[in-house]
Design a protein around this motif. Structure first.
Motif, PDB file in Angstrom:
ATOM      1  N   THR A  30       0.825  -1.215   0.000  1.00 33.95           N
ATOM      2  CA  THR A  30       0.000   0.000   0.000  1.00 33.95           C
ATOM      3  C   THR A  30       0.854   1.257   0.000  1.00 33.95           C
ATOM      4  O   THR A  30       0.428   2.287  -0.512  1.00 33.95           O
ATOM      5  CB  THR A  30      -0.947   0.022   1.211  1.00 33.95           C
ATOM      6  N   CYS A  33       1.629   2.502  -3.537  1.00 32.62           N
ATOM      7  CA  CYS A  33       0.565   3.328  -4.125  1.00 32.62           C
ATOM      8  C   CYS A  33       0.707   4.774  -3.672  1.00 32.62           C
ATOM      9  O   CYS A  33       0.513   5.699  -4.463  1.00 32.62           O
ATOM     10  CB  CYS A  33      -0.801   2.787  -3.736  1.00 32.62           C
ATOM     11  N   ASN A  46       2.900   9.250 -14.552  1.00 31.96           N
ATOM     12  CA  ASN A  46       2.729   8.063 -13.721  1.00 31.96           C
ATOM     13  C   ASN A  46       4.071   7.363 -13.522  1.00 31.96           C
ATOM     14  O   ASN A  46       5.088   7.745 -14.102  1.00 31.96           O
ATOM     15  CB  ASN A  46       1.672   7.125 -14.306  1.00 31.96           C
TER      16      ASN A  46
END
Length: 76
Positions: A30, A33, A46
């Motif tokens: 996580t 991200c 990105n």
């Protein structure tokens, strides 16, 4: 190359590396991200676009392979 190591590079300052490594060990992917979102806000690109711009071909292939292996390992 776990997410804790990546986060320790992203927020590198004195005394912060151990905390980031512990956070990566407990939070898992996580945090990746969060790093990708932070890069997107700062650069407008990105994570894949930044890797394409910044790294040579052999490094990009190694990153791709590590991502594939981690996805397979997570699903086992």
């Amino acid at each position: 190359m776990g997410p804790g190591f990546l986060m320790s590079i992203a927020f590198l300052d004195r005394g912060n590396m151990e905390g980031d490594l512990q956070a990566g060990a407990t939070a898992g992917d996580t945090l990746l991200c969060l790093l990708a979102a932070r890069l997107g806000v700062a650069t407008g690109k990105n994570l894949a676009e930044l890797c394409l711009d910044e790294y040579p071909d052999w490094v990009r292939r190694a990153l791709w392979l590590m991502a594939e292996v981690s996805m397979v390992r997570e699903n086992i």
